[in-house]
Design a protein around this motif. Structure first.
Motif, PDB file in Angstrom:
ATOM      1  N   ASP A   7       0.892  -1.190  -0.172  1.00 61.61           N
ATOM      2  CA  ASP A   7       0.014  -0.191  -0.121  1.00 61.61           C
ATOM      3  C   ASP A   7       1.045   1.325  -0.134  1.00 61.61           C
ATOM      4  O   ASP A   7       2.127   1.156  -0.183  1.00 61.61           O
ATOM      5  N   LYS A   8       0.419   2.313   0.050  1.00 64.11           N
ATOM      6  CA  LYS A   8       1.187   3.804   0.033  1.00 64.11           C
ATOM      7  C   LYS A   8       2.102   3.696   1.101  1.00 64.11           C
ATOM      8  O   LYS A   8       2.979   4.399   1.004  1.00 64.11           O
ATOM      9  N   ASN A   9       2.019   3.050   2.255  1.00 65.13           N
ATOM     10  CA  ASN A   9       3.104   3.026   3.561  1.00 65.13           C
ATOM     11  C   ASN A   9       3.894   1.991   3.179  1.00 65.13           C
ATOM     12  O   ASN A   9       4.805   1.703   4.202  1.00 65.13           O
TER      13      ASN A   9
END
Lengths: 288, 416
Positions: B358-360
């Motif tokens: 994911d974006k993290n």
């Protein structure tokens, strides 16, 4: 109330285990002024040997005997081959015992691997029993047996030290080594016997303690640390001191774990600090 | 005189230590640090983690993006400071380009902060699974291809409350980041399904004597949720049994993994029927998973009977690293920026299904709900009850709503 009583019992049994480990440690120190930092390694080695024998023969008691015998023989070997050569050099002996403990720990990791081993104690003591005078409270039988065993060892050691000739020599040696040698006693033999008994007790405690909890790498350091704290609090070189210190530390650990788990470990060290500040020679120790 | 001899001895030992660690680096090879717990209570788990990493490298023939891969191992003991010490040695002394590790929860949080101070080195998580490592203030160069402790509990709370019918439980778990995450993941569903958690017991990591905790467990409960790892789990179970305890167990992801199922001793009948959830399931009937198990067994005949969760997580890390390096043809110039961009975009086909970030830079992957059953040859194993597909870090909840729950801790969440 139930919790308090059970926790007290837990503290007593943990103290019993600590006493078994620390008694050998303090015995060796008292006579030989040798801080044997390989004591933890002997504990773990005894446990592993005991486990292997118990697993092969399916007799737990044989495992206990093997744990004692193996470390007693090793202890005798160490004394005759190594420590005897550096008598009176406290610092060097201490350094050598650190070295031995590191080498032993790695050899054990190599031989037995990193797995956790568990003993199967005999049926009689593997289960729980009803505590007398209580409404249906159960307590592990094994831990009661541990308490009894520690008491028996304690009495046995006391008799050995106070009622036998060798014990008399050991006590004389604690007081004045040179005088003992001068009166015609073979001090080297007394040293060897003491070291053998001390190391054997570590191995015995390994099997007995390993059955109560489990055996895995790292236990050696844990019990070495526990023994050190116990004898510092109780007084170096005193068997009674080891018993008192072990009970205090065992109870403190268990009350801490039950009533304030987050800070459980702190109590042990607070006791250590207090002992060092107020009575540096230990509760039962004599001033050097 | 004595003093100088001692000084010389010390210097000699230190030199001996240095000469082992400092080995020459070949020009077109990539140096990879493998960090796991090879000491302390998690030794077995650490050994198996590194087996997973070695398996991934072996599959790639120790080459990626046309360059040779050289593996340097480091050891910690599950404490954050030991992990940082080992990482510092690997990064600053051995000059590794990529660090794979660490194994344990709090180590991961510490590693995230350490990663921020070395932006030109890429950190790929080993198997540490505290949620905050990637959810709160993540490091831009820290990648986690394994799911975290909250994700691992997907499906477990629901199953315990609805299928098993447990209404009131207590939890026993170690006192650090990863078990906080596990308990939170379990409670999210369990409390929503109407269950109550009467009390939570947190024990210091590496604690051996659980008897006083056991004495505190109340009688009016249906089950105990246990999130303890390796030697700790074994110790707890023995003592619980010895004290006459008979409440069924709900297990955390690492409580009944191979190391505990394979532990010697007698505990079989109690363990049967224990539900659990996690990123792998030993007996999943899937061709790719079976192939993975077979490869593991072939590569490590003296390893565990089946790869543990740790071997799996380190394997994912190793595989991601190899695929990322292949993508950029081994180009680690420009502060490894190209390589890091490739990692962030990676979608892998793994033995346990699809894995993406994911974006993290946190993995989204399948989670397995399992139950302990008796297998052939008197072995115990985790049988798959259900596969929960593509679980993300917020457990399918809206991100803002999930963040409002606050970080998992000793007292968060609560539902007495």
């Amino acid at each position: 109330m139930k919790q308090f009583i059970l926790t007290t019992l837990n503290g007593l049994t943990l103290g019993a285990l600590y006493f078994l480990v620390a008694s050998g440690f303090t015995l060796v120190f008292g006579l030989m002024r040798n801080v044997n930092l390989a004591h933890g390694a002997l504990y773990l080695l005894g446990a592993y040997v005991g486990w292997t024998v118990a697993d092969k023969t399916e007799y737990w008691l044989l495992g206990v005997a093997a744990g004692f015998a193996a470390t007693a023989v090793l202890g005798l070997g160490l004394q005759l081959l190594i420590f005897r050569r550096m008598e009176g050099q406290d610092l060097r002996q201490t350094m050598v015992t650190i070295g031995i403990s590191i080498v032993l720990a790695d050899l054990m990791l190599w031989f037995w691997g990193g797995e956790t081993y568990q003993f199967s104690p005999p049926e009689v003591i593997d289960g729980s029993l009803l505590l007398p005078f209580t409404p249906n409270w159960r307590y592990p039988s094994y831990r009661i047996a541990l308490l009894v065993a520690a008491a028996a060892i304690g009495v046995g050691l006391w008799l050995f030290l106070n009622r036998t000739k060798v014990g008399m020599m050991i006590r004389a040696g604690v007081d004045d080594r040179a005088m003992l040698a001068a009166s015609g006693v073979n001090v080297q033999r007394v040293f060897a016997i003491t070291f053998m008994v001390g190391a054997g007790l570590a191995g015995f405690a390994g099997v007995v303690g390993g059955t109560a909890l489990s055996i895995a790498p790292g236990e050696d350091v844990r019990y070495l640390l526990a023994s050190l704290i116990v004898v510092i609090v109780g007084g170096l070189g005193s068997i009674t001191g080891a018993a008192v210190g072990a009970l205090i530390i065992g109870l403190a650990e268990q009350y801490g774990l039950a009533y304030s788990p987050t800070y459980g470990a702190v109590y042990t060290f607070l006791i250590l600090v207090a002992a060092l500040a107020l009575r540096p020679q230990g509760l039962m120790g004599r001033r050097a | 005189m004595m003093r100088s001899v001692r000084g010389a001895f010390l210097a000699a030992t230190m030199l001996a230590g240095l000469s082992i660690t400092a080995s020459a680096q070949a020009a077109d090879s990539i140096k990879v640090g493998g960090l796991a717990t090879l000491e302390g209570a998690f030794t077995v788990l650490g050994q198996d983690g590194l087996r997973g990493l070695e398996l991934a490298l072996k599959e790639a023939n120790y080459t990626a993006g046309g360059k040779k891969i050289e593996l340097v191992k480091g050891s910690s003991d599950a404490t954050p400071d030991s992990a940082i010490r080992a990482a510092r040695k690997l990064v600053e002394q051995d000059k590794v380009d990529i660090l794979v590790g660490p194994l344990s929860g709090d180590e991961g949080v510490a590693m995230r902060d350490f990663a921020k101070t070395h932006p030109n080195v890429t950190f790929i998580n080993g198997s540490s699974a505290a949620q905050d490592t990637t959810l709160r203030s993540p490091a831009p160069n820290f990648y986690r291809f394994n799911t975290d402790g909250v994700q691992w509990a997907a499906g477990l709370g629901d199953y315990s409350a609805k299928t098993k019918g447990y209404k009131r439980v207590v939890t026993v778990a170690e006192d650090y980041g990863f078990p906080y995450s596990q308990v939170m993941g379990f409670m999210l569903e369990f409390c929503k399904a109407g269950g109550k958690v009467a009390d939570k017991f947190w024990v210091p990591i590496g604690n051996k004597d659980f008897s006083s905790i056991i004495a505190k467990i109340p009688d009016n409960i249906d089950a105990i949720y246990v999130a303890l790892g390796g030697a700790d789990a074994t110790n707890f179970l023995t003592q619980y049994e010895q004290s006459g305890g008979d409440k069924p167990m709900i297990a955390g992801s690492i409580t009944v993994d191979q190391t505990v199922l394979g532990a010697k001793g007698k505990r079989r009948s109690y363990l049967i029927g224990t539900p659990s959830a996690g990123p792998i399931a030993d007996t999943w009937d899937d061709a790719k998973w079976k192939q993975f198990v077979a490869d593991y067994k072939k590569a490590f005949p003296d390893g565990l009977p089946s790869p543990s969760l740790f071997a799996h997580a380190y394997y994912l890390a190793g595989k991601a690293m190899v695929e990322g390096l292949n993508e950029v043809k081994g180009d680690l110039g420009d502060g490894e920026k190209k390589f890091q961009a490739a990692l962030a975009k990676l979608t892998m086909d793994t033995p346990t299904g699809k894995v993406s970030l994911d974006k993290n830079r946190q993995a989204i992957a399948d989670i397995f709900l399992t139950e302990v059953v008796e297998g052939p040859n008197n072995t115990l194993m985790n049988k798959v009850v259900k596969v929960i597909p593509q679980v993300n870090q917020t457990m399918g909840m809206d991100e803002a709503e999930f963040m409002k729950l606050g970080p998992a801790s000793r007292d968060n969440p609560e539902c007495r």
